[in-house]
Design an enzyme around this catalytic site. Structure first.
Site, PDB file in Angstrom:
ATOM      1  CB  CYS A 177      -0.991  -0.026   1.164  1.00  0.00           C
ATOM      2  SG  CYS A 177      -2.360   1.155   0.971  1.00  0.00           S
ATOM      3  CG  HIS A 229      -4.087  -3.723   2.411  1.00  0.00           C
ATOM      4  ND1 HIS A 229      -3.218  -3.261   3.375  1.00  0.00           N
ATOM      5  CD2 HIS A 229      -4.693  -2.632   1.889  1.00  0.00           C
ATOM      6  CE1 HIS A 229      -3.301  -1.935   3.434  1.00  0.00           C
ATOM      7  NE2 HIS A 229      -4.184  -1.539   2.545  1.00  0.00           N
ATOM      8  CD  GLU A 275      -2.298  -6.552   4.977  1.00  0.00           C
ATOM      9  OE1 GLU A 275      -2.711  -5.408   5.231  1.00  0.00           O
ATOM     10  OE2 GLU A 275      -1.561  -6.828   3.992  1.00  0.00           O
TER      11      GLU A 275
END
Length: 212
Positions: free
Chosen positions: A82, A192, A194
């Protein structure tokens, strides 16, 4: 044992990134650290980021981590997430601030008033939610990930590399934009991983196995 440092400069969902890496690489030592010496000693470095670019750049410098991050990006497997992608470039429209200038290019804002979906409806900024990533070039971090796989995005700004050779992934949201870059030991993504279910975990696992 491989060590990976998730750089803590006060911006970003550090713990969720660290937990996701621990999940895909249980044998690794994962540290969330704001210590320049630990960053220098790590085998791999991950720089996540959320929030405004000016705040991120200010905090990076205030905590004495700017040089450590620049050095890591030159020397070892490096993953930017990001804002961790955006700070690799130069001028950012957000706050009229300069990034680290590791990669040539700029960080403009989505032209929200001019963007429309295929059905003609107006698209909102920030770009938030799941979207496809087209793999522009083959790369070890794409291993086992289907071209066009969906990842989770939250951003109002995007990177515009000066050199197309570094573009590793592209996404369309009103306009086509670069969603992943790669050069030598650097790989960085706008989305992202994750928060991106199995495709995101696969990318993190690939990073932990990557030896550029």
């Amino acid at each position: 044992m491989s060590t990976v440092v998730v750089v803590d400069y006060g911006m970003g969902n550090l713990r969720s990134v660290a937990k996701a890496i621990e999940h895909v690489a249980p044998e690794a030592e994962v540290r969330v650290s704001s210590d320049a010496a630990e960053i220098a000693a790590a085998d791999r470095v991950v720089v996540p980021g959320q929030g405004a670019m000016p705040d991120c750049m200010r905090e990076l410098s205030a905590r004495g981590l700017r040089e450590a991050v620049v050095r890591a990006a030159a020397e070892k497997p490096f993953l930017g997430i990001c804002v961790g992608l955006q700070m690799l470039f130069g001028h950012a429209e957000e706050g009229d601030v300069m990034g680290l200038e590791i990669l040539p290019g700029r960080v403009p804002r989505f032209p929200g008033e001019a963007m429309a979906a295929p059905d003609g409806s107006r698209l909102k900024v920030p770009h938030m939610g799941w979207n496809q990533v087209q793999q522009v070039e083959a790369h070890p971090l794409w291993d086992g990930i289907e071209d066009g796989a969906r990842f989770y995005f939250v951003h109002s700004y995007y990177v515009e590399p000066q050199s197309p050779e570094v573009i590793a992934g592209s996404t369309h949201y009103g306009i086509p934009f670069t969603s992943a870059v790669a050069r030598a030991n650097i790989f960085a993504v706008q989305f992202h991983p994750e928060k991106s279910a199995q495709a995101g975990l696969r990318l993190l696992g690939n990073f932990m196995r990557w030896n550029p």
